[in-house]
Design an enzyme around this catalytic site. Sequence first.
Site, mmCIF file in Angstrom:
data_model
loop_
_atom_site.group_PDB
_atom_site.id
_atom_site.type_symbol
_atom_site.label_atom_id
_atom_site.label_comp_id
_atom_site.label_asym_id
_atom_site.label_seq_id
_atom_site.Cartn_x
_atom_site.Cartn_y
_atom_site.Cartn_z
ATOM 1 C CG MET A 1 -1.888 -1.218 1.218
ATOM 2 S SD MET A 1 -2.856 -1.380 2.847
ATOM 3 C CE MET A 1 -3.611 -2.758 2.553
ATOM 4 C CG ASP A 2 0.351 3.722 -3.348
ATOM 5 O OD1 ASP A 2 -0.534 3.941 -2.860
ATOM 6 O OD2 ASP A 2 0.440 3.939 -4.563
ATOM 7 C CB SER A 3 1.894 7.927 -0.186
ATOM 8 O OG SER A 3 2.373 8.395 -1.332
ATOM 9 C CG PHE B 1 -3.859 2.139 0.773
ATOM 10 C CD1 PHE B 1 -5.008 1.524 0.335
ATOM 11 C CD2 PHE B 1 -3.319 2.272 1.909
ATOM 12 C CE1 PHE B 1 -5.841 0.928 1.497
ATOM 13 C CE2 PHE B 1 -3.931 1.300 2.992
ATOM 14 C CZ PHE B 1 -5.178 0.847 2.948
#
Length: 83
Positions: free
Chosen positions: A34-36, A38
């Site tokens: 999960m990235d920023s 998300f």
Amino acid sequence: MTAMYDTLVDLLANRFEVDRAEIKPDVTFEDLEMDSLFLVELLLVVQQEIGVKISEDTASPRDTIERAAELIQEQVAIAANAS
């Protein structure tokens, strides 16, 4: 674990379809891929569901699930003391 941790796990599993078996206190959002972006979406859901606003600068994809629950709980306590 805390009630806020359980709430966060429920949000991740129910709203974002994250496998509950992968969610553990020491797992980071990065570990869950999960990235920023998300994380921004998650913070908006937290604001909507729990009623506290958490700054995007406060949370990071490198935070653990447990740390994120602590951050949310801290904001809930601050909001409760302000009212």
